[in-house]
Design a protein around this motif. Structure first.
Motif, PDB file in Angstrom:
ATOM      1  N   PRO A 200      -5.921 -37.645   2.863  1.00  0.00           N
ATOM      2  CA  PRO A 200      -6.210 -38.619   3.923  1.00  0.00           C
ATOM      3  C   PRO A 200      -6.106 -40.065   3.448  1.00  0.00           C
ATOM      4  O   PRO A 200      -6.300 -40.363   2.268  1.00  0.00           O
ATOM      5  CB  PRO A 200      -7.650 -38.273   4.307  1.00  0.00           C
ATOM      6  N   SER A 201      -5.800 -40.933   4.383  1.00  0.00           N
ATOM      7  CA  SER A 201      -5.750 -42.358   4.084  1.00  0.00           C
ATOM      8  C   SER A 201      -7.165 -42.880   3.862  1.00  0.00           C
ATOM      9  O   SER A 201      -8.084 -42.524   4.606  1.00  0.00           O
ATOM     10  CB  SER A 201      -5.110 -43.113   5.259  1.00  0.00           C
ATOM     11  N   PRO A 202      -7.377 -43.713   2.851  1.00  0.00           N
ATOM     12  CA  PRO A 202      -8.719 -44.268   2.623  1.00  0.00           C
ATOM     13  C   PRO A 202      -9.152 -45.203   3.754  1.00  0.00           C
ATOM     14  O   PRO A 202     -10.339 -45.389   3.990  1.00  0.00           O
ATOM     15  CB  PRO A 202      -8.567 -45.022   1.291  1.00  0.00           C
ATOM     16  N   LYS A 203      -8.179 -45.763   4.480  1.00  0.00           N
ATOM     17  CA  LYS A 203      -8.486 -46.668   5.583  1.00  0.00           C
ATOM     18  C   LYS A 203      -8.772 -45.912   6.871  1.00  0.00           C
ATOM     19  O   LYS A 203      -9.573 -46.355   7.699  1.00  0.00           O
ATOM     20  CB  LYS A 203      -7.331 -47.652   5.801  1.00  0.00           C
ATOM     21  N   ASP A 204      -8.094 -44.782   7.067  1.00  0.00           N
ATOM     22  CA  ASP A 204      -8.262 -43.990   8.278  1.00  0.00           C
ATOM     23  C   ASP A 204      -8.115 -42.512   7.926  1.00  0.00           C
ATOM     24  O   ASP A 204      -6.997 -42.003   7.863  1.00  0.00           O
ATOM     25  CB  ASP A 204      -7.224 -44.392   9.323  1.00  0.00           C
ATOM     26  N   PRO A 205      -9.233 -41.798   7.676  1.00  0.00           N
ATOM     27  CA  PRO A 205      -9.157 -40.381   7.299  1.00  0.00           C
ATOM     28  C   PRO A 205      -8.483 -39.500   8.343  1.00  0.00           C
ATOM     29  O   PRO A 205      -8.116 -38.364   8.050  1.00  0.00           O
ATOM     30  CB  PRO A 205     -10.642 -39.994   7.134  1.00  0.00           C
ATOM     31  N   GLY A 206      -8.304 -40.023   9.551  1.00  0.00           N
ATOM     32  CA  GLY A 206      -7.627 -39.264  10.592  1.00  0.00           C
ATOM     33  C   GLY A 206      -6.129 -39.234  10.417  1.00  0.00           C
ATOM     34  O   GLY A 206      -5.421 -38.564  11.182  1.00  0.00           O
ATOM     35  N   GLN A 207      -5.630 -39.965   9.415  1.00  0.00           N
ATOM     36  CA  GLN A 207      -4.205 -39.990   9.117  1.00  0.00           C
ATOM     37  C   GLN A 207      -3.993 -39.738   7.628  1.00  0.00           C
ATOM     38  O   GLN A 207      -4.873 -40.025   6.813  1.00  0.00           O
ATOM     39  CB  GLN A 207      -3.586 -41.339   9.492  1.00  0.00           C
ATOM     40  N   PRO A 208      -2.813 -39.231   7.259  1.00  0.00           N
ATOM     41  CA  PRO A 208      -2.518 -39.061   5.824  1.00  0.00           C
ATOM     42  C   PRO A 208      -2.277 -40.413   5.154  1.00  0.00           C
ATOM     43  O   PRO A 208      -2.241 -41.455   5.808  1.00  0.00           O
ATOM     44  CB  PRO A 208      -1.234 -38.217   5.833  1.00  0.00           C
ATOM     45  N   LEU A 209      -2.104 -40.360   3.841  1.00  0.00           N
ATOM     46  CA  LEU A 209      -1.783 -41.558   3.068  1.00  0.00           C
ATOM     47  C   LEU A 209      -0.527 -42.245   3.605  1.00  0.00           C
ATOM     48  O   LEU A 209       0.357 -41.586   4.176  1.00  0.00           O
ATOM     49  CB  LEU A 209      -1.534 -41.187   1.597  1.00  0.00           C
ATOM     50  N   ASN A 210      -0.442 -43.529   3.398  1.00  0.00           N
ATOM     51  CA  ASN A 210       0.783 -44.261   3.743  1.00  0.00           C
ATOM     52  C   ASN A 210       1.946 -43.666   2.959  1.00  0.00           C
ATOM     53  O   ASN A 210       1.838 -43.436   1.750  1.00  0.00           O
ATOM     54  CB  ASN A 210       0.614 -45.745   3.390  1.00  0.00           C
ATOM     55  N   PRO A 211       3.089 -43.386   3.611  1.00  0.00           N
ATOM     56  CA  PRO A 211       4.232 -42.752   2.926  1.00  0.00           C
ATOM     57  C   PRO A 211       4.745 -43.515   1.708  1.00  0.00           C
ATOM     58  O   PRO A 211       5.396 -42.935   0.845  1.00  0.00           O
ATOM     59  CB  PRO A 211       5.295 -42.690   4.033  1.00  0.00           C
ATOM     60  N   HIS A 212       4.474 -44.819   1.637  1.00  0.00           N
ATOM     61  CA  HIS A 212       4.965 -45.604   0.498  1.00  0.00           C
ATOM     62  C   HIS A 212       4.000 -45.583  -0.699  1.00  0.00           C
ATOM     63  O   HIS A 212       4.347 -46.053  -1.784  1.00  0.00           O
ATOM     64  CB  HIS A 212       5.205 -47.052   0.918  1.00  0.00           C
ATOM     65  N   THR A 213       2.804 -45.037  -0.500  1.00  0.00           N
ATOM     66  CA  THR A 213       1.773 -45.082  -1.530  1.00  0.00           C
ATOM     67  C   THR A 213       2.204 -44.393  -2.821  1.00  0.00           C
ATOM     68  O   THR A 213       1.975 -44.904  -3.927  1.00  0.00           O
ATOM     69  CB  THR A 213       0.477 -44.432  -1.020  1.00  0.00           C
TER      70      THR A 213
END
Length: 295
Positions: A200-213
Motif C-alpha cells: 500500500p501507498s504510505p499516503k493512501d493505503p487504499g491504493q498501491p505504491l506509486n509505480p515510479h517508487t
C-alpha cells in the motif's frame, strides 16, 4: 472499431478513452514515452506501435479517419527484442540484502518479487494479500498497477498468459509469512487484511505504491552498492536468465514470465541460449562406447 481496445493492448492505458479521430501524433509520442518511463523497452513499444499502425490502416480504408497519426512516429534504436542487463551472482546477492535492509518493507519486498518471481513492476504492485496463499506457497497474478498521467491505474494483465499462478520461493514465502503475522499482531483483522494491498501507498493505503517508487529506490540502491546502473525490469530479466542458465526448459521459463508464447522468450534470451548450446560438445565415440548400466 471493434478491435480497437483489444489490439492496442498495453498501449491503451496511456492513450486513455480517446476516439480514433481525436488521436494526434503528440498523443502517441507521449504514450510511448510513458511506456519507456515504466521500464518497457524498444521491442515492447514497437509492438504496441505496430498494433496502432494496423488499426489506423484499417480505419483509413474504411474512411473512419482522414489521416494516420502513426506515420509521423519513429522509435529510436532497433525494433528487435533485446535483452536487458543480467545481474552477476555477486550483484544479485548484494541486492537481495539491500532489499531486506531497505527502510520501507513494501519497497524492498516488491523489488524482491521482481527478482525472485519474475514479476513485472505493475504485477507486483497490483497484488493484494488475497492473491498470496501462505499455506500452499503460491502467488496469483490477477491485475497490474501502472502509471498514467502521473497517477496509478488498475489494468488487466498484459496478456492472457500473464494471468498466472506461481510458486513462492522458500525465502520469499518466509518473509511474507513474517509480515502477515506482524500486521495481525498490530491489530489488523485477517478478513480485512486479505482485501488490502500487499504494497500500500504510505499516503493512501487504499491504493498501491506509486509505480515510479521502485525505480527511484533501485537507483539509490545500486549507487550505494557501487554496481552498474540497473532497471527494475532487469531484475525480471535476470531471473529468466538464471533459470535458463541452470537448465530450466524454455517452455517453463516462458510460463513463469507470463509470455504469450515461448517464441517471445526465445527472442529475448536467444543470446543466452546460443552460449548454452555452444557448450554442448559431445563426441560420437563417447555416445557409442558409453558403458550401459548392468541389470
Amino acid at each position: 472499431m471493434a478491435n480497437y481496445r483489444r489490439e492496442l493492448g498495453y498501449l491503451l492505458p496511456y492513450l486513455g478513452p480517446k476516439r480514433l479521430q481525436d488521436i494526434k501524433p503528440m498523443d502517441i509520442r507521449q504514450a510511448l514515452d510513458r511506456m519507456a518511463a515504466q521500464g518497457l523497452g524498444t521491442w515492447a513499444r514497437s509492438k504496441a506501435l505496430t498494433h496502432l499502425r494496423a488499426i489506423f490502416k484499417e480505419a483509413l480504408a474504411l474512411e473512419l479517419v482522414h489521416r494516420d497519426p502513426t506515420a509521423a512516429i519513429r522509435l529510436e534504436g532497433s525494433t528487435r527484442a533485446r535483452a536487458g542487463r543480467t545481474l552477476e551472482p555477486g550483484e544479485a546477492t548484494l541486492l537481495l540484502r539491500a532489499f531486506d535492509s531497505w527502510p520501507t518493507w513494501e519497497v524492498g519486498m516488491a523489488l524482491r518479487l521482481c527478482l525472485a518471481m519474475e514479476l513485472r513492476v505493475g504485477e507486483a504492485l497490483g497484488l493484494r494479500w488475497e492473491d498470496v496463499d501462505l499455506v500452499e506457497g503460491t502467488l496469483i497474478v490477477r491485475r497490474a498497477w501502472t502509471a498514467l498521467g502521473g497517477k496509478g491505474i488498475l489494468t488487466e494483465p498484459k496478456t492472457p498468459h500473464s494471468r498466472r499462478t506461481l510458486p513462492l520461493p522458500k525465502a520469499t514465502l518466509e518473509r511474507l509469512k513474517a509480515r502477515w503475522e506482524e500486521l495481525v499482531a498490530k491489530g489488523a483483522r485477517p478478513r480485512d487484511l486479505r482485501e488490502a494491498w500487499l504494497f500500500p501507498s504510505p499516503k493512501d493505503p487504499g491504493q498501491p505504491l506509486n509505480p515510479h517508487t521502485l525505480a527511484h529506490a533501485l537507483r539509490k540502491m545500486v549507487a550505494r552498492l557501487g554496481i552498474p546502473p540497473l532497471r527494475v525490469h532487469d531484475l525480471r530479466h535476470s531471473y529468466g536468465s538464471l533459470l535458463l542458465a541452470n537448465g530450466a526448459p524454455l517452455e517453463l521459463v516462458s510460463e513463469r514470465l507470463g509470455h504469450a508464447n515461448p517464441s517471445i522468450t526465445l527472442n529475448v534470451y536467444r543470446h543466452l541460449l546460443a552460449r548454452e548450446r555452444a557448450a554442448w560438445v559431445v563426441d560420437p565415440e563417447d555416445l557409442i562406447h558409453r558403458p550401459t548400466a548392468q541389470a
